[in-house]
Scaffold this active site. Structure first.
Site, PDB file in Angstrom:
ATOM      1  N   HIS A 161       0.823  -1.222   0.000  1.00  0.00           N
ATOM      2  CA  HIS A 161       0.000   0.000   0.000  1.00  0.00           C
ATOM      3  C   HIS A 161       0.849   1.260   0.000  1.00  0.00           C
ATOM      4  O   HIS A 161       2.004   1.236   0.411  1.00  0.00           O
ATOM      5  CB  HIS A 161      -0.880   0.079   1.252  1.00  0.00           C
ATOM      6  CG  HIS A 161      -1.553  -1.185   1.626  1.00  0.00           C
ATOM      7  ND1 HIS A 161      -1.386  -1.790   2.849  1.00  0.00           N
ATOM      8  CD2 HIS A 161      -2.407  -1.975   0.922  1.00  0.00           C
ATOM      9  CE1 HIS A 161      -2.107  -2.903   2.897  1.00  0.00           C
ATOM     10  NE2 HIS A 161      -2.730  -3.050   1.739  1.00  0.00           N
ATOM     11  N   HIS A 190       0.861   4.523   2.188  1.00  0.00           N
ATOM     12  CA  HIS A 190       0.326   5.040   3.451  1.00  0.00           C
ATOM     13  C   HIS A 190       0.463   6.558   3.471  1.00  0.00           C
ATOM     14  O   HIS A 190       1.260   7.132   2.732  1.00  0.00           O
ATOM     15  CB  HIS A 190       1.040   4.378   4.626  1.00  0.00           C
ATOM     16  CG  HIS A 190       0.586   2.955   4.859  1.00  0.00           C
ATOM     17  ND1 HIS A 190       0.068   2.511   6.047  1.00  0.00           N
ATOM     18  CD2 HIS A 190       0.543   1.890   4.018  1.00  0.00           C
ATOM     19  CE1 HIS A 190      -0.259   1.227   5.947  1.00  0.00           C
ATOM     20  NE2 HIS A 190       0.023   0.816   4.723  1.00  0.00           N
ATOM     21  N   HIS A 205      -3.681   3.828   5.488  1.00  0.00           N
ATOM     22  CA  HIS A 205      -3.670   3.818   4.022  1.00  0.00           C
ATOM     23  C   HIS A 205      -3.998   5.208   3.482  1.00  0.00           C
ATOM     24  O   HIS A 205      -4.878   5.885   4.012  1.00  0.00           O
ATOM     25  CB  HIS A 205      -4.708   2.817   3.476  1.00  0.00           C
ATOM     26  CG  HIS A 205      -4.412   1.401   3.829  1.00  0.00           C
ATOM     27  ND1 HIS A 205      -5.152   0.344   3.360  1.00  0.00           N
ATOM     28  CD2 HIS A 205      -3.438   0.861   4.609  1.00  0.00           C
ATOM     29  CE1 HIS A 205      -4.650  -0.790   3.839  1.00  0.00           C
ATOM     30  NE2 HIS A 205      -3.623  -0.500   4.600  1.00  0.00           N
ATOM     31  N   HIS A 263     -11.645   0.469   2.226  1.00  0.00           N
ATOM     32  CA  HIS A 263     -10.518  -0.313   1.731  1.00  0.00           C
ATOM     33  C   HIS A 263     -11.002  -1.301   0.664  1.00  0.00           C
ATOM     34  O   HIS A 263     -12.107  -1.823   0.754  1.00  0.00           O
ATOM     35  CB  HIS A 263      -9.880  -1.077   2.901  1.00  0.00           C
ATOM     36  CG  HIS A 263      -8.740  -1.952   2.499  1.00  0.00           C
ATOM     37  ND1 HIS A 263      -7.525  -1.445   2.099  1.00  0.00           N
ATOM     38  CD2 HIS A 263      -8.627  -3.304   2.403  1.00  0.00           C
ATOM     39  CE1 HIS A 263      -6.712  -2.455   1.797  1.00  0.00           C
ATOM     40  NE2 HIS A 263      -7.364  -3.592   1.970  1.00  0.00           N
ATOM     41  N   HIS A 269      -9.128   2.673  -1.294  1.00  0.00           N
ATOM     42  CA  HIS A 269      -8.233   3.760  -0.921  1.00  0.00           C
ATOM     43  C   HIS A 269      -7.338   4.041  -2.131  1.00  0.00           C
ATOM     44  O   HIS A 269      -6.986   3.103  -2.858  1.00  0.00           O
ATOM     45  CB  HIS A 269      -7.345   3.350   0.259  1.00  0.00           C
ATOM     46  CG  HIS A 269      -8.116   3.010   1.510  1.00  0.00           C
ATOM     47  ND1 HIS A 269      -7.732   1.987   2.354  1.00  0.00           N
ATOM     48  CD2 HIS A 269      -9.229   3.569   2.041  1.00  0.00           C
ATOM     49  CE1 HIS A 269      -8.579   1.950   3.382  1.00  0.00           C
ATOM     50  NE2 HIS A 269      -9.505   2.884   3.208  1.00  0.00           N
ATOM     51  N   ASP A 292      -4.426   1.712  -2.120  1.00  0.00           N
ATOM     52  CA  ASP A 292      -4.623   0.260  -2.143  1.00  0.00           C
ATOM     53  C   ASP A 292      -4.042  -0.366  -3.413  1.00  0.00           C
ATOM     54  O   ASP A 292      -4.637  -0.280  -4.490  1.00  0.00           O
ATOM     55  CB  ASP A 292      -6.121  -0.078  -2.049  1.00  0.00           C
ATOM     56  CG  ASP A 292      -6.668   0.151  -0.659  1.00  0.00           C
ATOM     57  OD1 ASP A 292      -5.864   0.292   0.288  1.00  0.00           O
ATOM     58  OD2 ASP A 292      -7.901   0.187  -0.514  1.00  0.00           O
ATOM     59  N   HIS A 351       3.677  -5.406   3.841  1.00  0.00           N
ATOM     60  CA  HIS A 351       3.208  -6.071   5.064  1.00  0.00           C
ATOM     61  C   HIS A 351       3.677  -7.524   5.155  1.00  0.00           C
ATOM     62  O   HIS A 351       3.986  -8.149   4.136  1.00  0.00           O
ATOM     63  CB  HIS A 351       1.675  -6.033   5.118  1.00  0.00           C
ATOM     64  CG  HIS A 351       1.135  -4.655   5.354  1.00  0.00           C
ATOM     65  ND1 HIS A 351       0.857  -4.165   6.600  1.00  0.00           N
ATOM     66  CD2 HIS A 351       0.848  -3.657   4.484  1.00  0.00           C
ATOM     67  CE1 HIS A 351       0.406  -2.916   6.501  1.00  0.00           C
ATOM     68  NE2 HIS A 351       0.382  -2.589   5.226  1.00  0.00           N
ATOM     69  N   ARG A 390       4.165  -4.308   9.516  1.00  0.00           N
ATOM     70  CA  ARG A 390       4.815  -3.611   8.399  1.00  0.00           C
ATOM     71  C   ARG A 390       6.274  -4.036   8.346  1.00  0.00           C
ATOM     72  O   ARG A 390       7.006  -3.829   9.302  1.00  0.00           O
ATOM     73  CB  ARG A 390       4.664  -2.098   8.609  1.00  0.00           C
ATOM     74  CG  ARG A 390       3.194  -1.718   8.784  1.00  0.00           C
ATOM     75  CD  ARG A 390       2.970  -0.268   9.155  1.00  0.00           C
ATOM     76  NE  ARG A 390       1.528  -0.036   9.345  1.00  0.00           N
ATOM     77  CZ  ARG A 390       0.948   1.162   9.337  1.00  0.00           C
ATOM     78  NH1 ARG A 390       1.674   2.255   9.157  1.00  0.00           N
ATOM     79  NH2 ARG A 390      -0.349   1.272   9.508  1.00  0.00           N
TER      80      ARG A 390
END
Ligand code: CU
Ligand code: ZN
Length: 188
Positions: free
Chosen positions: A84, A86, A102, A110, A119, A122, A159, A176
């Site tokens: 993603h 962020h 996000h 999401h 998002h 995403d 992630h 993360r």
């Protein structure tokens, strides 16, 4: 005769005013474009968060149909990993949580990168091979280099787990494991 002269003068005056206002617009946009050229390329260099080994490079290139995202990530466990943008370009915390949630300028739910409700940040998942390397490329229609959806100065996060593309608001992708700030890379 005097009347005609007056009319001509009025027309001329009107034309001059139109000319001036048109002229005012053109140098403004022209000057603006010269001072601040549109960003064509951006890059994020990803470093592992504490206790992890994930690193890599993600590049962003402007195309007519969207932004081409190219990722080359190593040090992963085999399989899918949430990927993603962020909201904050802050990778200072040991666990990457300083990058915030996000990137979501549209205040949407999401989702998957192919969903209309998602998002802006995403990107779904990257899939690592048995050697722990994930190479992926696609064109994203939502993100931009300017305006409210601009990704410049925000962060890319990888992630530990898979983004299920539906759990709100994170995709339940877990910890993360890598973080990198997106910067301008118009270095042609
Ligand atoms: Cu994330
Ligand atoms: Zn999301």
């Amino acid at each position: 005769m005097k009347n005609l002269k007056l009319q001509l003068t009025t027309i001329l005056l009107c034309l001059t005013v139109v000319g001036i206002s048109a002229g005012q617009h053109q140098p403004q946009t022209g000057g603006h474009a010269e001072m601040k050229p549109a960003i064509e390329k951006a890059i994020a260099v990803l470093y592992p968060t504490k206790g992890n080994t994930v690193s890599g490079i993600v590049t962003f290139t402007k195309l007519p149909e969207g932004i081409k995202v190219t990722s080359n990530i190593t040090g992963l466990t085999p399989g899918k990993h949430g990927f993603h943008i962020h909201e904050f370009g802050d990778c200072s915390s040991e666990d990457g949580t300083s990058a915030g949630g996000h990137f979501n300028p549209s205040m949407m739910a999401h989702g998957a990168p192919t969903d209309s409700v998602r998002h802006s940040g995403d990107f779904g998942n990257i899939t690592a091979d048995s050697a722990g390397t994930a190479i992926m490329e696609w064109i994203d229609p939502v993100i931009t280099f300017d305006g409210p959806h601009s990704i410049i100065g925000r962060a890319v996060i990888i992630h530990a787990g898979e983004d299920d593309l539906k759990t709100q608001p994170t995709g339940a992708a877990g910890a993360r494991v890598a973080c990198g700030v997106i910067g301008i890379d118009d270095n042609k």
